[in-house]
Write an enzyme that holds these catalytic residues in place. Structure first.
Site, PDB file in Angstrom:
ATOM      1  N   HIS A 208       0.809  -1.220   0.000  1.00  0.00           N
ATOM      2  CA  HIS A 208       0.000   0.000   0.000  1.00  0.00           C
ATOM      3  C   HIS A 208       0.845   1.275   0.000  1.00  0.00           C
ATOM      4  CE1 HIS A 208      -3.757  -2.192   1.636  1.00  0.00           C
ATOM      5  NE2 HIS A 208      -3.726  -2.148   0.329  1.00  0.00           N
ATOM      6  N   GLU A 452      -6.352 -12.095 -20.812  1.00  0.00           N
ATOM      7  CA  GLU A 452      -5.715 -12.077 -19.487  1.00  0.00           C
ATOM      8  C   GLU A 452      -5.652 -13.455 -18.852  1.00  0.00           C
ATOM      9  OE1 GLU A 452      -7.772  -9.342 -16.904  1.00  0.00           O
ATOM     10  OE2 GLU A 452      -9.740  -9.949 -17.600  1.00  0.00           O
ATOM     11  N   ASP A 476      -3.352  -9.824 -14.878  1.00  0.00           N
ATOM     12  CA  ASP A 476      -3.849 -11.181 -14.671  1.00  0.00           C
ATOM     13  C   ASP A 476      -3.115 -12.195 -15.529  1.00  0.00           C
ATOM     14  OD1 ASP A 476      -5.840 -11.219 -12.645  1.00  0.00           O
ATOM     15  OD2 ASP A 476      -7.077  -9.961 -13.928  1.00  0.00           O
ATOM     16  N   CYS A 523      -3.301  -3.166 -21.415  1.00  0.00           N
ATOM     17  CA  CYS A 523      -3.838  -2.262 -20.389  1.00  0.00           C
ATOM     18  C   CYS A 523      -3.414  -2.661 -18.981  1.00  0.00           C
ATOM     19  CB  CYS A 523      -5.356  -2.183 -20.480  1.00  0.00           C
ATOM     20  SG  CYS A 523      -6.171  -3.737 -20.093  1.00  0.00           S
TER      21      CYS A 523
HETATM   22  C1  PEP Z   1      -5.250  -6.796 -16.025  1.00  0.00           C
HETATM   23  O1  PEP Z   1      -5.553  -7.880 -15.532  1.00  0.00           O
HETATM   24  O2  PEP Z   1      -4.143  -6.538 -16.533  1.00  0.00           O
HETATM   25  C2  PEP Z   1      -6.213  -5.674 -16.014  1.00  0.00           C
HETATM   26  C3  PEP Z   1      -5.950  -4.540 -16.615  1.00  0.00           C
HETATM   27  O3  PEP Z   1      -7.339  -5.852 -15.303  1.00  0.00           O
HETATM   28  P1  PEP Z   1      -7.425  -5.683 -13.714  1.00  0.00           P
HETATM   29  O4  PEP Z   1      -6.123  -5.166 -13.214  1.00  0.00           O
HETATM   30  O5  PEP Z   1      -8.556  -4.746 -13.485  1.00  0.00           O
HETATM   31  O6  PEP Z   1      -7.718  -7.079 -13.286  1.00  0.00           O
HETATM   32 MG    MG Z   2      -7.605  -8.346 -15.053  1.00  0.00          MG
END
Ligand code: PEP
Ligand code: MG
Length: 603
Positions: A208, A452, A476, A523
């Protein structure tokens, strides 16, 4: 002492003077250390009370809980004002623990039945809670042990009458805070104008305090081992949050070199501002749009100045998490329409349907059931397909928002082709329904699939035939490919974006996307690391989506390299599939630094 012994001593002394850890928040700072020892001044008074004192002790306990709640609420609001995104909800978890009715009632019981003073009661109950959390298999719950500790410290301070001021670090001069570890409360309580940086013995990239440091722009190095044992308040420190280095009491040469580096960094950082507003592109002018990852708490008005050219990932689950309930179709339509309208013409927002579960659990469980292994359970698209009413309401809301701007729809955690068929079918049902009701929407709305899960990358060709774009969620994808829990600090070092298995899966997804005329973005968090961004572009990734505050740095780095350089890097990496991930990363980093030496100085 012989000369060998002398040399050994010098080396040991030098190792203590120059320490390396994890670079968790970029930037260079020089300043005096402030040694923060949590708990050193916090002797908890524990004693037996007389029966006639019980009422008074219980009243003190209730007051301390109430005051603690107010303080945490204030911190939560303060944090939400200062930063966007996931990090802003850290204190929601604290409130959940504090509001657990058994916590207060068990403390009361200790006072009433065992005739213990309020402090002793809190401490004993907290110890039991911590050991329960500590022993849990679930790493998320284990991390809650730290949260319990944080809350208890606060309650105890309130009981002792020291109050909230003491829970903020008392820092009277600009300094670099050195500590064993900083809790989120401590990190947010840092008086930002006085804190140049922080350096801690423990912690990981995802702890954190590290998240907060990045969000607040405070340079930080964590995981330094025994730094706090070797430093005293007032020692001069050089902290390099870009490379993860701390120098204690530097000599004049080290100091001069560092000052030069700081000056260079300042000039370069200023020049960043201009590059930020340009469209993202490589040196040889290949467009690489830089998109933002946002959620319902993001200040949309700031996206433009951050350099965002659209929203590559709108995380809808925060609408659920904030209110701890399902928002109605109307509320969702309003939220999605607001984002669609906020974007300038030509920019799009990819609205990701509900990705609850795993690391994003509703406070009270609510519509999600507790599972032994939530990351592998009924999360995300799986949950939506088993709860068609929830899915239906959300899809209708996204479609309704699509009448007001360039809205795209993104399906998370797709693992099988029939999940994608089922999701598309539900979308068509909603479209037919809206049409029959005369409600406008974009009939050619683009549908994206998150890649993912390794399975999705392996069947990417089939998936590509049923959607318009891919978004690679490396957060993920890395976790599921390498069997490394993304929120477990103990295995954080095994969480390797450059692991050849991860890279091969990304290659598969990109190849399948392009073979079917789809664009592909990344992303996950790794997109915001300039080293990984260069590699992804070289591998053919078309767009990058990241936290808005990180866009400027990556955009600038990418504007300094040509697509040919990036491609050459990716080709070299493809020949390194038998090489350990950290060596691949070091290789990529060296290539990037050779091309953009400034990067070392950018903040
Ligand atoms: C990911 O898994 O890379 C993603 C962008 O989704 P989240 O982090 O929301 O699981
Ligand atoms: Mg994800």
């Amino acid at each position: 002492m012989n000369s060998d012994t002398h040399a050994a001593c010098d080396t040991a002394r030098d190792e203590m003077r120059v320490m390396t850890g994890l670079a968790v928040s970029r930037g260079f700072v020089m300043g005096p250390a402030f040694l923060y020892r949590a708990g050193s001044s916090e002797q908890v008074p524990e004693y037996r009370i007389e029966p006639e004192q019980v009422e008074h002790e219980v009243a003190r306990l209730v007051d301390a809980f109430a005051l603690t709640r107010t303080q945490i609420n204030t911190l939560a609001q303060e944090l939400k004002k200062r930063i966007n995104g996931d990090e802003a909800s850290i204190f929601d978890g604290h409130l959940m623990i504090l509001d657990d009715p058994t916590l207060q009632s068990t403390c009361k019981e200790k006072i009433v039945k065992d005739l213990r003073n309020a402090e002793a009661a809190v401490k004993q109950v907290a110890d039991t809670y911590s050991s329960i959390f500590d022993a849990m298999d679930d790493s998320y719950l284990r991390e809650r042990a730290q949260d319990v500790g944080d809350i208890v410290k606060r309650i105890l301070r309130n009981l002792s009458g020291v109050g909230s001021d003491a829970s903020a670090l008392r820092v009277e001069y600009p300094c670099i805070v050195v500590a064993d570890e900083l809790s989120p409360s401590e990190a947010i309580s840092l008086p930002k104008h006085q804190i140049l940086g922080f350096a801690t013995d423990r912690g990981s990239t995802t702890s954190h305090a590290s998240l907060l440091a990045r969000a607040l722009g405070i340079p930080a190095v964590v995981g330094l081992g025994a730094l706090s044992a070797h430093v005293k308040s007032g020692d001069l420190l050089l902290l390099d949050g870009t490379r993860g280095k701390v120098v204690v009491n530097p000599d004049s040469e080290e100091r001069a070199a560092f000052e030069k580096m700081m000056a260079r960094s300042r000039t370069l950082t200023e020049s960043l501002e201009q590059a930020t507003m340009q469209p993202g592109r490589t040196l040889d002018v290949r467009p690489v749009p830089f998109l933002a990852n946002v959620d319902s708490s993001t200040a949309l008005a700031d996206l433009h100045t951050a350099g965002a050219e659209g929203i590559g990932l709108y995380r809808t689950e925060y609408l659920w998490l904030q209110e701890d309930r399902e928002p109605s179709e109307e509320e969702q339509t309003q939220a999605y329409t607001e984002v669609a309208r906020a974007l300038p013409d030509g920019q799009a927002v990819a609205i990701r349907v509900l990705d609850l579960g795993g690391d994003k659990m509703p406070k009270s469980g609510g519509i999600m059931h507790r599972e032994a292994n939530p990351f592998l359970g009924n999360r995300s698209i799986r949950f939506l397909l088993r709860n068609p009413d929830v899915f239906h309401r959300q899809l209708r809301a996204v479609l309704r928002a699509s009448a007001h701007g360039n809205v795209q729809i993104l399906y998370p955690m797709v693992t099988t082709i029939d999940e994608l068929h089922a999701a598309n079918m539900e979308l068509h049902t909603c479209m037919a329904e809206l049409k029959a009701q005369g409600i406008p929407f974009d009939e050619s709305i683009q549908r994206g699939v998150m890649i993912e899960v390794p399975a999705a990358a392996l069947i990417a060709d089939a998936l590509a035939k049923e959607c318009e774009f891919f978004s690679i969620g490396t957060n993920d994808l890395i976790q599921y490919t390498l069997a490394v829990d993304r929120v477990n600090e103990t295995v954080a070092r095994l969480y390797q974006p450059t692991h050849p298995a991860v890279l091969q899966l990304i290659d598969l997804a990109v190849t399948a996307a392009h073979a079917n005329g789809l664009r592909v973005s990344v992303c996950g968090e790794t997109a915001a690391d300039p080293v990984m961004a260069m590699l992804f572009i070289g591998m053919g990734v078309d767009e990058l989506s990241m936290s808005p505050n990180l866009i400027r740095l990556v955009k600038r780095a990418i504007s300094q390299i040509s697509f040919a350089d990036a491609k050459a890097l990716a080709d070299s990496v493809r020949r390194m599939m038998g090489t350990p991930a950290d060596q691949i990363y070091a290789f990529c980093r060296n290539q990037l630094i050779k091309l953009v030496p400034d990067l070392l100085y950018l903040q």
